[in-house]
Motif scaffolding. Sequence first.
Motif, PDB file in Angstrom:
ATOM      1  N   GLU A 170       0.972  -1.168  -0.031  1.00  0.00           N
ATOM      2  CA  GLU A 170      -0.007   0.099   0.076  1.00  0.00           C
ATOM      3  C   GLU A 170       0.919   1.086  -0.004  1.00  0.00           C
ATOM      4  O   GLU A 170       0.716   2.103  -0.702  1.00  0.00           O
ATOM      5  CB  GLU A 170      -0.905  -0.024   1.243  1.00  0.00           C
ATOM      6  CG  GLU A 170      -1.879   0.968   1.203  1.00  0.00           C
ATOM      7  CD  GLU A 170      -2.465   1.134   2.460  1.00  0.00           C
ATOM      8  OE1 GLU A 170      -2.563   0.159   3.370  1.00  0.00           O
ATOM      9  OE2 GLU A 170      -3.082   2.331   2.946  1.00  0.00           O
ATOM     10  N   ASN A 226      -4.552  -9.898  -5.994  1.00  0.00           N
ATOM     11  CA  ASN A 226      -5.389  -8.854  -5.274  1.00  0.00           C
ATOM     12  C   ASN A 226      -5.487  -7.623  -5.999  1.00  0.00           C
ATOM     13  O   ASN A 226      -4.349  -6.943  -6.530  1.00  0.00           O
ATOM     14  CB  ASN A 226      -4.707  -8.796  -3.983  1.00  0.00           C
ATOM     15  CG  ASN A 226      -5.630  -7.672  -2.872  1.00  0.00           C
ATOM     16  OD1 ASN A 226      -6.315  -7.022  -3.605  1.00  0.00           O
ATOM     17  ND2 ASN A 226      -5.525  -8.131  -1.677  1.00  0.00           N
ATOM     18  N   ASP A 228      -6.020  -4.749  -5.425  1.00  0.00           N
ATOM     19  CA  ASP A 228      -5.373  -3.460  -4.545  1.00  0.00           C
ATOM     20  C   ASP A 228      -4.036  -3.425  -4.925  1.00  0.00           C
ATOM     21  O   ASP A 228      -3.372  -2.156  -4.714  1.00  0.00           O
ATOM     22  CB  ASP A 228      -5.506  -3.886  -2.969  1.00  0.00           C
ATOM     23  CG  ASP A 228      -6.934  -3.493  -2.417  1.00  0.00           C
ATOM     24  OD1 ASP A 228      -7.843  -3.246  -3.200  1.00  0.00           O
ATOM     25  OD2 ASP A 228      -7.103  -4.122  -1.300  1.00  0.00           O
ATOM     26  N   TYR A 229      -3.259  -4.493  -5.270  1.00  0.00           N
ATOM     27  CA  TYR A 229      -1.814  -4.346  -5.417  1.00  0.00           C
ATOM     28  C   TYR A 229      -1.559  -4.391  -7.261  1.00  0.00           C
ATOM     29  O   TYR A 229      -0.355  -4.529  -7.404  1.00  0.00           O
ATOM     30  CB  TYR A 229      -1.000  -5.291  -4.880  1.00  0.00           C
ATOM     31  CG  TYR A 229      -1.545  -5.188  -3.343  1.00  0.00           C
ATOM     32  CD1 TYR A 229      -1.554  -3.982  -2.703  1.00  0.00           C
ATOM     33  CD2 TYR A 229      -2.089  -6.630  -2.849  1.00  0.00           C
ATOM     34  CE1 TYR A 229      -1.977  -4.018  -1.154  1.00  0.00           C
ATOM     35  CE2 TYR A 229      -2.769  -6.578  -1.467  1.00  0.00           C
ATOM     36  CZ  TYR A 229      -2.458  -5.434  -0.729  1.00  0.00           C
ATOM     37  OH  TYR A 229      -3.107  -5.360   0.648  1.00  0.00           O
TER      38      TYR A 229
END
Length: 263
Positions: A170, A226, A228-229
Amino acid sequence: MLELYQWELSQYSEKVRLILDYKGLEYRKIEVTPGIGQVELFRLTGQKQVPVLKDSSRYIVDSTEIAKYLDSQYPERPLIPQDPKKRGLALLIEEWADESIGIKSRKALFSAISQDQNFRKSLLPTSTPDIFKNLVEGVPTDFLKILGFGVGYSPDVVKSAIADLKQDLEALTLLLADSPYLLGDEPSLADLAVAGLSILLKFPDGAYLDLPASLRGKGVPSIADNPDYASFFAWRDRLYAQFRKPLIGVPPSGSAPTAIQIE
Ligand SMILES: N[C@@H](CCC(=O)N[C@@H](CS)C(=O)NCC(=O)O)C(=O)O
């Protein structure tokens, strides 16, 4: 020619391969046989870890020392910026990547492969002789040791490593949101360290590692797939496309031996 004593799946070796490619330096890979090869490495260097770089008669141990050595001896395409603030950040991020991504990604992948024998078997470099493949098949503990993963990570340790890695990714995604490289407009040691050390989280998509083609783009399930990554791994793919030389002579199936020398 420079020689790199390495393991194909060692993230620290990959960091050095990426640095060598970035600098445009030719080198020969020497795949160290786990166990016996490390005894020889100890005789040569006084320690048994890879990567080790040999330049003429000189051996340089440890990926960070190798990066600094290469920057001092081969200053073209510098890795460590001169500007004090950028220099500090490059060194800090490199050290952090070694200690966080490097160590925790082993634990995270360990949990994925220790639960899946097919994954385990397919991780052996394609150049591994069949006899060795047969030996390690069905012997998970030895196998994991051979890959340098260590043994005995408890579920709590693995869970905490994965949570830390998610925070790392993140943070990296935020740092890369409005600039092409971690320190701004120019690549540095920080980018090459982060990219090279993250291979076990998700193997690069292209033909950069001596792995079966089916494993490219695979990795730790909760991270590699994922969304998100996704932007972090897209950034890494771009960095590889720019700087990492693909393997030569590895067919897409990854089924034939490569030029990597097993000693
Ligand atoms: N700090 C070292 C870490 C190197 C390292 O952990 N190497 C692992 C492979 S990824 C190794 O050689 N493990 C075998 C051992 O410790 O016996 C570096 O940056 O090069």
